[in-house]
Scaffold this motif. Structure first.
Motif, PDB file in Angstrom:
ATOM      1  N   SER C 137      59.519  -7.507  33.114  1.00 10.19           N
ATOM      2  CA  SER C 137      58.383  -8.394  32.850  1.00 10.19           C
ATOM      3  C   SER C 137      57.086  -7.618  33.018  1.00 10.19           C
ATOM      4  O   SER C 137      56.015  -8.195  33.136  1.00 10.19           O
ATOM      5  N   ASP C 138      57.192  -6.341  32.958  1.00 10.12           N
ATOM      6  CA  ASP C 138      56.082  -5.460  33.218  1.00 10.12           C
ATOM      7  C   ASP C 138      55.689  -4.711  31.958  1.00 10.12           C
ATOM      8  O   ASP C 138      54.536  -4.379  31.734  1.00 10.12           O
ATOM      9  N   ALA C 183      69.917 -15.215  31.974  1.00 10.05           N
ATOM     10  CA  ALA C 183      68.720 -15.447  32.779  1.00 10.05           C
ATOM     11  C   ALA C 183      69.102 -15.797  34.210  1.00 10.05           C
ATOM     12  O   ALA C 183      68.485 -15.310  35.175  1.00 10.05           O
ATOM     13  N   ALA C 187      68.193 -13.676  37.552  1.00 12.69           N
ATOM     14  CA  ALA C 187      67.555 -14.327  38.694  1.00 12.69           C
ATOM     15  C   ALA C 187      68.376 -14.107  39.959  1.00 12.69           C
ATOM     16  O   ALA C 187      67.852 -13.732  41.019  1.00 12.69           O
ATOM     17  N   LEU C 191      67.733 -11.928  43.655  1.00 14.55           N
ATOM     18  CA  LEU C 191      67.948 -12.364  45.037  1.00 14.55           C
ATOM     19  C   LEU C 191      68.915 -11.432  45.755  1.00 14.55           C
ATOM     20  O   LEU C 191      68.715 -11.073  46.915  1.00 14.55           O
TER      21      LEU C 191
ATOM     22  N   THR D  52      48.874  -5.668  36.399  1.00  9.06           N
ATOM     23  CA  THR D  52      48.554  -4.246  36.537  1.00  9.06           C
ATOM     24  C   THR D  52      47.653  -3.764  35.415  1.00  9.06           C
ATOM     25  O   THR D  52      46.706  -3.018  35.639  1.00  9.06           O
ATOM     26  N   GLN D 135      56.283 -15.298  38.840  1.00  5.83           N
ATOM     27  CA  GLN D 135      57.208 -14.212  38.511  1.00  5.83           C
ATOM     28  C   GLN D 135      56.741 -12.930  39.196  1.00  5.83           C
ATOM     29  O   GLN D 135      57.455 -12.297  39.935  1.00  5.83           O
ATOM     30  N   SER D 137      56.481  -9.932  38.705  1.00  8.47           N
ATOM     31  CA  SER D 137      57.241  -8.693  38.806  1.00  8.47           C
ATOM     32  C   SER D 137      56.378  -7.502  38.423  1.00  8.47           C
ATOM     33  O   SER D 137      56.862  -6.410  38.189  1.00  8.47           O
ATOM     34  N   ASP D 138      55.118  -7.740  38.381  1.00 14.43           N
ATOM     35  CA  ASP D 138      54.178  -6.739  37.929  1.00 14.43           C
ATOM     36  C   ASP D 138      53.342  -6.255  39.099  1.00 14.43           C
ATOM     37  O   ASP D 138      52.899  -5.115  39.162  1.00 14.43           O
ATOM     38  N   ASN D 179      66.044 -21.055  47.746  1.00 16.36           N
ATOM     39  CA  ASN D 179      65.710 -19.831  47.023  1.00 16.36           C
ATOM     40  C   ASN D 179      66.471 -19.736  45.710  1.00 16.36           C
ATOM     41  O   ASN D 179      65.917 -19.331  44.683  1.00 16.36           O
ATOM     42  N   THR D 180      67.718 -20.101  45.766  1.00 15.50           N
ATOM     43  CA  THR D 180      68.516 -20.037  44.550  1.00 15.50           C
ATOM     44  C   THR D 180      67.982 -21.004  43.505  1.00 15.50           C
ATOM     45  O   THR D 180      67.814 -20.655  42.324  1.00 15.50           O
ATOM     46  N   ALA D 183      64.830 -19.617  42.103  1.00 18.01           N
ATOM     47  CA  ALA D 183      65.075 -18.488  41.202  1.00 18.01           C
ATOM     48  C   ALA D 183      65.589 -18.988  39.857  1.00 18.01           C
ATOM     49  O   ALA D 183      65.164 -18.515  38.796  1.00 18.01           O
ATOM     50  N   ILE D 184      66.503 -19.939  39.898  1.00 16.19           N
ATOM     51  CA  ILE D 184      67.012 -20.506  38.649  1.00 16.19           C
ATOM     52  C   ILE D 184      65.872 -21.159  37.883  1.00 16.19           C
ATOM     53  O   ILE D 184      65.739 -21.005  36.670  1.00 16.19           O
ATOM     54  N   ALA D 187      63.790 -18.583  36.225  1.00 18.30           N
ATOM     55  CA  ALA D 187      64.508 -18.022  35.082  1.00 18.30           C
ATOM     56  C   ALA D 187      64.470 -18.986  33.910  1.00 18.30           C
ATOM     57  O   ALA D 187      64.170 -18.604  32.765  1.00 18.30           O
ATOM     58  N   LEU D 191      62.635 -18.893  29.984  1.00 22.65           N
ATOM     59  CA  LEU D 191      63.229 -19.212  28.684  1.00 22.65           C
ATOM     60  C   LEU D 191      62.447 -20.320  27.986  1.00 22.65           C
ATOM     61  O   LEU D 191      62.204 -20.266  26.777  1.00 22.65           O
TER      62      LEU D 191
END
Lengths: 224, 224, 224, 224
Positions: C137-138, C183, C187, C191, D52, D135, D137-138, D179-180, D183-184, D187, D191
């Motif tokens: 995702s970067d 997906a 995810a 974890l 970033t 997310q 992730s950056d 957490n699960t 995360a789902i 994700a 989508l």
DNA sequence: GATGAATGAGGATTCATTCAT
DNA sequence: TATGAATGAATCCTCATTCAT
């Protein structure tokens, strides 16, 4: 050197004559100075090393600023060359431009050449970057820079003058003659600028001789 | 890709046809081929990108050899340009050179110009790198390359021819005239090479016209 | 770590089994090693800082080579990511790939999930860059990298397996389900990789639970 | 361009309704507006380029202010992301938050999921930066941003709801499940946001299906 | 001689951040 | 406050040149 733009007026906010047009600038006093500095530096560096070998860092260094500062005013090296060309052309027009209008009436060729060439040569001596940019055999994709600005300006001017003398010649021929004249001028200018003193004067005279002999038959003057 | 030439053969010594004069450089045949390859490649690259923007790596790539190989034959980029200039001058002399000797006897100017310019233009069309190196407004510290080789060669030749026509002129004047002629030639050549077809021919004619009008008074011919 | 490609064989010229295909390389023994080094370094750096924040210089530094060396093997940063993705996918296939073919015959769902997920998770633990590139995702314009290579590979594989279980479902639905599975997997993988020890195992179990409950109705198994 | 939202009404404090508590920051109305401008711009830029790759200068430009102004309100880039996350979380709570309190009483799972997910998805569609920051992730060192604010907020909320349904489960398990779920959700949200129209709806339904099947056994509902 | 790997300084350009006005 | 100029290190990448094989 670079103060040619806003002579009078308060240094910070541009007097009051044209208030209203000045809003979106404000703190550009410093900026304008920097731009002038940078263009000066670019002129020096271009003259010394040529366009391709000139680095933006070296221009910034020559201007005494950091690379980042340069990029606050110009997006890239080409833009510097373009703006420098524009500025020189502007300066040229401001300095000598008006004198040309009456010139092409119907002077004898020799006097026309003096009237046209002397200021040009003088200006090029004072602004050697002008010649570098005109010649521009260095600049990649230079047609843009060269023909759209410096050269076109001068070539078109040459065509106009020429058309005044040769009202019956087909335009293609006028254009070709103008290109030829201009090429000869640049070649002669190169010789003039690379010599000094008496030699320089001699080459100046030689350039005029070449053009006089080339053109006198065209304009119906006795060249011999 | 690049190992196409390493046929067989002993590492040190090969044929034997021209033994005697060429003894110590027998197996340099391969080397000569490499040099020719590299100079060809350099000519292409210089024409395409100019000297400064040409990289030795790109020359090697164009030649189909590795950078290391290039440096086995040339110590640096400048040496490539110098050697290319030498080679072109040599080739020029080999191709048309002899024809010049008789030329300058006492042809009428128009024919002299044809005799001198046509081969030169033709050669430049076939070897555009020649013009690039002559012009050389790209090459840093170019005086060395330009005047020591290509230009000097041609300018000196011009001086010689000129001296034949102007036995009484002071040498400085002859030199100046030769420089002027040569500068005009380069300028005209630029126009010629940047045009095609009928325009190219027209510019060729124009160049001759310029030179003819410039020179006819000097050589005592009726120019009008 | 990076010696996965040519296990046996002499270090310099790759044994003799596949002689003939080795010609156009030759001195690439060193080069291959460098590439492996660089990809390793890139994997580290991408994991540590993410793709965007990873600089080519930092990759080179991590690999212990100069920036120039990096660029002898990769034209730019994106190419490094692509090649790294390719290498990881290749390595994945070499390591576990074959085991998959028989897998999807008709295992009970729970065993299928074990058979598919355990190697994938294991591989991702060993090669955390895999997850980074999958997630991606970067990466600007990442569709190219992600979907054309890593993800597509795995998603397609998922679709195939899925189609085996759901022969009657419309393709669009299979695709959607496969995307959803993938997906969820990513995810859950996130974890798993961000926890350790017992927690990691618990998350692994949880991921399987999620997928089992999601899929058991689809494949006609009792999920309750 | 960017001031499109400042319709009526002070967004946070401005007006005069709650004078008294806000005394010492009267003229901060302008500041609040600036901050809102900047955060809006940041949201756009983060969505477009990622954290970033987003430059503070580009955020300032997008906001129509100078870089200096940006740094009068935020000490650095990270602070912008943090404040944006806070603002989005605040906005989320203001918009939908209250509706949650009664929610978790004892709805059937399917309705709970609708009640929780639909507003969240809607909010994310309206505020795509929310998803980007979630997310995250950056974002280098993102644990700080992510878990301290956005995610923690939502995960904790999930835990609370979950604890209402699973009063006997050990907290660690509840945390893991939350957490699960989260995360789902992320994700699935990915989508959903990358598809449109019918596909988007289908993925929304799929996300609910996944969660429903995952959770129904936990909350003692028949999932089959 | 030939190769291709290696180098590292230098190129253009950007960026987070600070400062003078 | 707001501005926009200023910074300089860092970015990606290239290049002339050298070196090991």
């Amino acid at each position: 050197m670079q103060e040619a733009k806003r002579s009078g007026g308060a240094p910070a906010a541009g007097g009051g004559t044209d208030a209203g047009t000045e809003k979106p600038r404000r703190r550009q006093a410093r900026g304008e100075r920097r731009i002038a500095q940078l263009l000066d530096a670019a002129a020096n560096v271009f003259c010394t090393t040529g366009y391709t070998a000139a680095s933006t860092n070296s221009i910034a260094r020559e201007a005494g600023v950091s690379p980042g500062t340069l990029y606050q005013f110009f997006p890239n090296k080409e833009a510097i060359a373009i703006e420098l060309g524009d500025q020189l052309l502007r300066r040229w027009r401001e300095t000598y431009g008006q004198a040309f209008l009456p010139v092409h009436t119907s002077l004898p060729l020799a006097e026309l050449l003096d009237a046209v060439l002397d200021p040009l040569i003088e200006f090029n001596q004072a602004n050697p970057a002008f010649a570098v940019l005109m010649q521009g055999s260095d600049i990649p994709g230079h047609a843009r820079l060269q023909h759209e600005k410096l050269n076109t300006g001068l070539v078109e001017r040459t065509e106009e003058i020429l058309a005044g003398y040769l009202p019956d010649a087909p335009p293609a021929e006028v254009a070709r003659t103008a290109n030829t004249i201009f090429a000869i001028f640049k070649a002669g200018l190169g010789l003039i600028l690379t010599h000094e003193g008496a030699e320089r004067d001699a080459y100046t005279k030689e350039l005029k001789t070449v053009l006089h002999r080339y053109l006198s038959p065209l304009v119906g003057e006795a060249g011999c």
